[in-house]
Scaffold this motif. Structure first.
Motif, PDB file in Angstrom:
ATOM      1  N   LEU A 138     -63.340  -6.369 -26.516  1.00 45.51           N
ATOM      2  CA  LEU A 138     -62.126  -6.095 -25.747  1.00 45.51           C
ATOM      3  C   LEU A 138     -61.218  -5.141 -26.513  1.00 45.51           C
ATOM      4  N   LEU A 139     -60.575  -4.243 -25.788  1.00 46.60           N
ATOM      5  CA  LEU A 139     -59.609  -3.328 -26.390  1.00 46.60           C
ATOM      6  C   LEU A 139     -58.211  -3.794 -26.014  1.00 46.60           C
ATOM      7  N   LEU A 140     -57.514  -4.383 -26.962  1.00 48.18           N
ATOM      8  CA  LEU A 140     -56.141  -4.852 -26.752  1.00 48.18           C
ATOM      9  C   LEU A 140     -55.224  -3.970 -27.584  1.00 48.18           C
ATOM     10  N   HIS A 141     -54.307  -3.292 -26.912  1.00 46.43           N
ATOM     11  CA  HIS A 141     -53.397  -2.362 -27.577  1.00 46.43           C
ATOM     12  C   HIS A 141     -52.012  -2.993 -27.703  1.00 46.43           C
ATOM     13  N   PRO A 142     -51.236  -2.582 -28.712  1.00 48.15           N
ATOM     14  CA  PRO A 142     -49.888  -3.131 -28.857  1.00 48.15           C
ATOM     15  C   PRO A 142     -48.971  -2.705 -27.716  1.00 48.15           C
ATOM     16  N   HIS A 143     -48.024  -3.553 -27.408  1.00 52.23           N
ATOM     17  CA  HIS A 143     -47.032  -3.220 -26.382  1.00 52.23           C
ATOM     18  C   HIS A 143     -46.106  -2.116 -26.883  1.00 52.23           C
ATOM     19  N   LEU A 144     -45.845  -2.129 -28.183  1.00 59.68           N
ATOM     20  CA  LEU A 144     -44.949  -1.158 -28.801  1.00 59.68           C
ATOM     21  C   LEU A 144     -45.526  -0.771 -30.153  1.00 59.68           C
ATOM     22  N   ALA A 145     -45.480   0.494 -30.497  1.00 60.56           N
ATOM     23  CA  ALA A 145     -45.961   0.953 -31.792  1.00 60.56           C
ATOM     24  C   ALA A 145     -45.012   2.011 -32.332  1.00 60.56           C
ATOM     25  N   THR A 146     -44.870   2.042 -33.626  1.00 61.82           N
ATOM     26  CA  THR A 146     -44.079   3.085 -34.283  1.00 61.82           C
ATOM     27  C   THR A 146     -44.905   3.661 -35.428  1.00 61.82           C
ATOM     28  N   VAL A 147     -44.561   4.852 -35.839  1.00 61.58           N
ATOM     29  CA  VAL A 147     -45.187   5.493 -36.989  1.00 61.58           C
ATOM     30  C   VAL A 147     -44.057   5.964 -37.886  1.00 61.58           C
ATOM     31  N   THR A 148     -44.118   5.610 -39.156  1.00 59.54           N
ATOM     32  CA  THR A 148     -43.089   6.007 -40.111  1.00 59.54           C
ATOM     33  C   THR A 148     -43.760   6.782 -41.234  1.00 59.54           C
ATOM     34  N   TYR A 149     -43.397   8.035 -41.402  1.00 62.73           N
ATOM     35  CA  TYR A 149     -43.923   8.851 -42.482  1.00 62.73           C
ATOM     36  C   TYR A 149     -42.909   8.869 -43.616  1.00 62.73           C
ATOM     37  N   LEU A 150     -43.360   8.508 -44.812  1.00 64.72           N
ATOM     38  CA  LEU A 150     -42.483   8.579 -45.978  1.00 64.72           C
ATOM     39  C   LEU A 150     -42.568   9.950 -46.620  1.00 64.72           C
ATOM     40  N   ALA A 151     -43.690  10.616 -46.447  1.00 64.54           N
ATOM     41  CA  ALA A 151     -43.883  11.982 -46.921  1.00 64.54           C
ATOM     42  C   ALA A 151     -44.926  12.609 -46.022  1.00 64.54           C
ATOM     43  N   CYS A 152     -44.844  13.897 -45.860  1.00 59.11           N
ATOM     44  CA  CYS A 152     -45.778  14.558 -44.957  1.00 59.11           C
ATOM     45  C   CYS A 152     -46.036  15.974 -45.450  1.00 59.11           C
ATOM     46  N   PRO A 153     -47.298  16.261 -45.814  1.00 58.49           N
ATOM     47  CA  PRO A 153     -47.592  17.636 -46.228  1.00 58.49           C
ATOM     48  C   PRO A 153     -47.416  18.608 -45.070  1.00 58.49           C
ATOM     49  N   ALA A 154     -47.118  19.841 -45.376  1.00 60.86           N
ATOM     50  CA  ALA A 154     -46.849  20.845 -44.338  1.00 60.86           C
ATOM     51  C   ALA A 154     -48.034  21.033 -43.397  1.00 60.86           C
ATOM     52  N   ALA A 155     -49.258  20.819 -43.872  1.00 56.17           N
ATOM     53  CA  ALA A 155     -50.440  21.055 -43.044  1.00 56.17           C
ATOM     54  C   ALA A 155     -50.839  19.826 -42.229  1.00 56.17           C
ATOM     55  N   ALA A 156     -50.077  18.757 -42.296  1.00 53.85           N
ATOM     56  CA  ALA A 156     -50.454  17.523 -41.608  1.00 53.85           C
ATOM     57  C   ALA A 156     -50.364  17.685 -40.093  1.00 53.85           C
ATOM     58  N   ALA A 157     -51.308  17.035 -39.409  1.00 53.86           N
ATOM     59  CA  ALA A 157     -51.306  17.066 -37.937  1.00 53.86           C
ATOM     60  C   ALA A 157     -50.262  16.080 -37.428  1.00 53.86           C
ATOM     61  N   PRO A 158     -49.648  16.374 -36.308  1.00 51.48           N
ATOM     62  CA  PRO A 158     -48.622  15.475 -35.765  1.00 51.48           C
ATOM     63  C   PRO A 158     -49.239  14.237 -35.122  1.00 51.48           C
ATOM     64  N   THR A 159     -48.420  13.240 -34.881  1.00 51.31           N
ATOM     65  CA  THR A 159     -48.846  12.061 -34.137  1.00 51.31           C
ATOM     66  C   THR A 159     -48.822  12.409 -32.654  1.00 51.31           C
ATOM     67  N   LEU A 160     -49.884  12.066 -31.973  1.00 52.76           N
ATOM     68  CA  LEU A 160     -50.006  12.320 -30.540  1.00 52.76           C
ATOM     69  C   LEU A 160     -49.636  11.055 -29.788  1.00 52.76           C
ATOM     70  N   VAL A 161     -48.742  11.170 -28.826  1.00 53.73           N
ATOM     71  CA  VAL A 161     -48.329  10.031 -28.011  1.00 53.73           C
ATOM     72  C   VAL A 161     -48.699  10.340 -26.574  1.00 53.73           C
ATOM     73  N   LEU A 162     -49.488   9.452 -25.980  1.00 51.21           N
ATOM     74  CA  LEU A 162     -49.915   9.655 -24.593  1.00 51.21           C
ATOM     75  C   LEU A 162     -49.160   8.707 -23.679  1.00 51.21           C
TER      76      LEU A 162
END
Length: 106
Positions: free
Chosen positions: A82-106
């Motif tokens: 079964l695929l159970l997804h969270p009702h709410l999710a967050t992403v917190t970046y403490l550091a991010c290199p310039a070449a990092a890909a962004p988080t995709l939200v659908l």
């Protein structure tokens, strides 16, 4: 972790942590997770002994290949398919290199 798996491999390895909404935080990361939970759950009715926050940390190197993935209960998927997804999710970046890909939200 979010690192991509190779052909024929299962899910990538990694550890997640759970803190119940009514727990006393033991670490700064648990405190942060509970503050985020409290912000989003303000005014909602919920059972604090069965509600809370799942959290994890990951260090991604510039050379790591991070595959497209989505949050879900990996144990439930492995045990019952079964695929159970969270009702709410967050992403917190403490550091991010310039070449990092962004988080995709659908």
């Amino acid at each position: 972790t979010a690192r991509a798996t190779g052909a024929g491999e299962g899910l990538s390895s990694g550890a997640t942590f759970w803190v119940a909404a009514n727990a006393k935080p033991k670490t700064a990361l648990e405190r942060l997770a509970l503050q985020i939970f409290a912000h989003h759950a303000a005014g909602a009715e919920y059972d604090p002994s069965r509600s809370g926050a799942e959290w994890w940390t990951v260090v991604i190197d510039d050379t790591d290949d991070v595959g497209l993935h989505w949050d879900r209960d990996y144990d439930l998927q492995a045990d019952q398919g079964l695929l159970l997804h969270p009702h709410l999710a967050t992403v917190t970046y403490l550091a991010c290199p310039a070449a990092a890909a962004p988080t995709l939200v659908l």
